[in-house]
Every structure is written in structure tokens, then in C-alpha cells.
Design an enzyme around this catalytic site. Sequence first.
Site, PDB file in Angstrom:
ATOM      1  N   SER A 102     -10.338   0.247   7.170  1.00 52.79           N
ATOM      2  CA  SER A 102      -9.696   0.281   5.853  1.00 52.79           C
ATOM      3  C   SER A 102      -8.989  -0.993   5.413  1.00 52.79           C
ATOM      4  O   SER A 102      -8.544  -1.085   4.273  1.00 52.79           O
ATOM      5  CB  SER A 102      -8.671   1.420   5.803  1.00 52.79           C
ATOM      6  OG  SER A 102      -9.313   2.651   5.658  1.00 52.79           O
ATOM      7  N   LYS A 111       0.862  -1.195   0.000  1.00 51.96           N
ATOM      8  CA  LYS A 111       0.000   0.000   0.000  1.00 51.96           C
ATOM      9  C   LYS A 111       0.888   1.231   0.000  1.00 51.96           C
ATOM     10  O   LYS A 111       1.862   1.290   0.760  1.00 51.96           O
ATOM     11  CB  LYS A 111      -0.902  -0.025   1.242  1.00 51.96           C
ATOM     12  CG  LYS A 111      -1.925   1.104   1.297  1.00 51.96           C
ATOM     13  CD  LYS A 111      -2.819   0.979   2.546  1.00 51.96           C
ATOM     14  CE  LYS A 111      -3.902   2.045   2.553  1.00 51.96           C
ATOM     15  NZ  LYS A 111      -4.801   1.918   3.739  1.00 51.96           N
ATOM     16  N   SER A 162      -9.975   2.189   2.804  1.00 44.71           N
ATOM     17  CA  SER A 162      -9.039   2.867   1.945  1.00 44.71           C
ATOM     18  C   SER A 162      -8.055   1.936   1.240  1.00 44.71           C
ATOM     19  O   SER A 162      -7.448   2.333   0.252  1.00 44.71           O
ATOM     20  CB  SER A 162      -8.239   3.883   2.755  1.00 44.71           C
ATOM     21  OG  SER A 162      -7.364   3.223   3.661  1.00 44.71           O
TER      22      SER A 162
END
Lengths: 497, 95
Positions: A186, A78, A162
Site C-alpha cells: 500500500s 494518511k 491503499s
Amino acid sequence: MSELNELTLAEARDGLRARTFSARELTQAHIAAVEKARALNAFILETPERALAQAEVSDAKIAAGEGRPLEGLPLGIKDLFCTHGVTTTAASKILGGFEPHYESAVTANLWRDGAVMLGKLNLDEFAMGSSNETSAFGDVVSPWRRQVDGVVSEARIVPGGSSGGSAAAVAARLCLGATATDTGGSIRQPAAFTGTVGIKPTYGRCSRWGTVAFASSLDQAGPIARTVRDCAILLGSMAGPDARDTTCADLPVPDFEAAISRGVKGLTIGIPKEYRVEGMPAEIQRLWDQGADWLRAAGATIREISLPNTRHALPAYYIVAPAEASSNLARYDGVRYGLRVPAGDIVGLYEKTRAAGFGREVRRRIMIGTYVLSAGYYDAYYVRAQKIRTLIKRDFEAAYADGVDAILTPATPSSAFGIGEMASADPVEMYLNDVFTVTVNMAGLPGIAVPAGLDGQGLPLGLQLIGRPFDEETLFAAAQTIEDAAGRMTLPKPWWA
Amino acid sequence: MSVDAQTVRRIAHLARIAVSEEEVGPLQGELNAILAFVEQLGAVDVEGVEPMTSVTPMAMKKREDAVTDGGRAREIVANAPETEDHYFLVPKVIE
């Protein structure tokens, strides 16, 4: 060799150890899958040269009999984790071409254990969002598609957020697993939306050092992968003490992979009645009941419990998280790194830089945070929210003191929605996505999302298990029980390739 | 509580985010939607409840007061938009 990317992380690890294929072959299969999947927009940056260089080292290690725990396993990172010499964006324009001169603790642990980096994954800007539609690098598209009257619709679906790039890349078999972060849901919400497994460990299990901060008292890193076992393997490498993060726990990392086969016999699983929210789709209620039945059949005792302050968690979160974000994001001022919009004076430089660099959702949250921390409002909003946080945590403590080992809830109040479908909604409607996950962050507890079935549109639905502090092992055991009962999720065929 | 246009401009300035006049109206609506949502917390009885300061019971870690890092001026300014001799450059702030 393209089918090598269809293996689970554990299967790939075992195949490398048995020398059925090489790390180079495994990495090449993944690089090819990533290149063919650009329609999903899961990656902000692909790093194939670096991946192949790491794979070469891995093959040498394996040949020398010195293979490490994640030797040669290709992962996605990420783009909230700082990576030495590799652009890190947090999916924001404000970081410009920021190239860290250091490595985040979590990714450093992965490279220490021999993992291979395929690239940096897309996300909501600064991890603020529930659909991966706030990224400055465009929306991520889920590999899943709806079925309408038995016909597959071409409408693009969100992967959740997210960690939308992480979830989409794992579900599309572009990487064996991915790092993710979870401030209000998330990791767990995108995992549920994409039929993957995601765990947010206990606050303090993973070091936050070198991860771009959103809300420091809530942020935790964790993995997303295709099976419970794969998540257990990855968390075992990501977690661990770190003197550079004062909130990182000085606790040894248990053998999470061993915990998955413990089963749930003799455990007491709580079903919180407050999670039966108004307007929840009947199929989610049905799946939740099914999950309880699976655990009961495997020997657990199911007990209804009460967590009376549940409904206060989401509003309290939307005070605490923006407040901490407004403080953390004060550092993006156009002076030390990233974007700079020139102006005649310093305040003008700050204001123009931040207006140009932050997207709409981030600006909105910084402003809410600034307001609730401002003179005259601090006690009414921020201090009150922190008191409510104490009440939320007490609810869980009471349940655990009463003999509950873990708590079963739905992961999300609905399945994934279409890209753009929430565009006209007010911000609060998007925030409701996190209604089942946010309590866990507020109380600092571990939570895992595990796929449990499909809804009427053919989209995945997940269940969430919430554990005692630092008892991720029970979550892995219970999640494995659900995975065994539900059967491994059949992921979508690559229409994008 | 709800915010008026003047308050939106004040918050934006405190947050050091330039806001154009056209943005004030929509922002006011969005901020008020969020504030209306969190308003319900006013009804919760928090009498005698301690505000949370640490989510897990832990003593702050301390280390020996010793220099453990440093000498990285070049790396620290490497990503800055404007620098000179390992200093960050900003518009003049003192006459």
C-alpha cells in the site's frame, strides 16, 4: 508564490533555512494548491488553520535559530494515523466522527521535528484495496492521464492503493511528502502508479502505536515523496523506538539522508527469476532489465537468484491478512466509538452497526478471516499459511546469506488502470496488483519503489528494491542510483487546478 | 473447499455482520473465488516447518510492572455513542 509547492522537500527545507521564503509562505502555497485540487479528492479533511498556526511557530523557531529537522515543511497525513483533536476516519463510515484523544507515534515524531499538517489524506477503507476505490469518502483521482495515440485521454485513472490519497497528493504537489502505510504493497504500489518514491521500512522500524490496525504482523508506516532524498529525510523522523509498541525495534535510527550518496559500487543485486510472471507486459520486463543495467553501470554486480516460494506469497497473504483484520476490526461494535445502529438486543446492535458501517471489501475480508480462523479450518488455513510464511522468509535469508545485498524487481505487474475498470473483476484479480510487493510484508523486509520510466500510454512504472532487515540505507543508496540514471520523473501539469 | 449459502450465513453471524438474503448469493461467489485462489497452498510441502510467530527475531519487550497511565475515563468515553457516568450504555443483556 504558488511555485513554492513545486519544490522538493529538501529544497524547501534548504530555502527555509536560508530564509529565502517563510514557513507561512510555503504553507500558504500548499493550502492554495490543495484548495484548487479538490477534483482529485485526495484529502478527506483539510486543516489549513492548523497548518498556518504550525507555520507561525516554525517561523519563530527559524528566526530564533532553533529550527528542527522538518521545520515548517507542509505534509499530508494518511487518515489511518490518529491525530489528537482531528477527526480520524480510516476512510470508513464505521468510525463516525471519531476524534482521537491521543496522537499516533509516527505523527507525534513529525510534529516533534517541526512538520506542518495540511490535512488528512484519503485511502482505501481500513487500507484494504489497491486502487483507492473502497473509500467511504469517494475515489481518489490520479493526477496522471493516459495518452491514446498521442492524445491525452480525460478518463480518470486510479492512483493505486491503499495510500492513494498520499500518492496523488504528492504527485500533484499538494504537499511536500506524506505519511502512508503498507500491509501488502500500500505504499509501493501507489508510489509506482503515480511516479513517486515510497518506502516500506523493515517491520518494527516505525511504531504502530496510534495507527489504525489492519493486519498487525504486516502493517508498517513509511513515507511517500517525490525524491529518494525526501523519503530518506521523512523516514528519519518517522522511525524510532517506542515502548508502547512491543514489536517496535529498539534500534537507533541511522542517518538515512547520508546513505543516499553511498552508491552501489561493490554491492551484489539479486534478480529473482520467479518474478518473471506470465503475462507481464514487455515494457515492464524491459524496464526491469534497464534497472539492472543502471545498477551494473554504477558498479554493482547483478546476479540471478531464486526465491522459490514467491508464488505462494499472495495466497498465503490472503489468509493471514484477513485473519488478523477480522480480529482487529472486532473492536468496531457500536459501543465505544463511532457509528451505532440501534437494535433491541446487543447482538442485533453489533450486526446492524457493522453491516451499515463497513463497506463491501472490508465486510468480505472480515468474513474470509472469520472463516479461516473458525473451528475446524484454523489448521488447514491459518497455521498452514504461517508455515508458508516461514518458507518465504527462508528464501530471502538464503539469498542474503549467499552475499546478495538487495533484490531488484518490478514494483507492479502493470501501470495504473482506469477508475471503475476493475469493477466487474472478481476480488482476486484486484489482489494480483500486489504480487510483487506482498512477499516483502510476509518476510518483514524493507522495500522501496522508485520511478523508472513511462509505459506506452505515458503512465509511470516503478522498480522495487528489497533489502536485508533494518538495512534501509542500502535501499536508499540503490534507489538514488536508479533515480540518477532514470532522471527525476516529470510530473503532470495541473489540469485539475 | 467451498462454502454453501448456509455457511455464508454462519460466518456472517460469527463476524457479527448482518447479511440480507439477497447478499448471500453474491457473497458466496466472492468468498469461493478467494478460497479457490488460496486452495493451491494445500499442495505446498510444509512438513516439519514451524509456523511463523514473529517476523523479525525479537524477544517480546517487557517493562516494569508499574502504573504508567490512567485516570482518563472522560477521554475514553468521549467518542462513545451513548454513555452515562463514564459507563458505556448497551441494550439490556441480563434479565
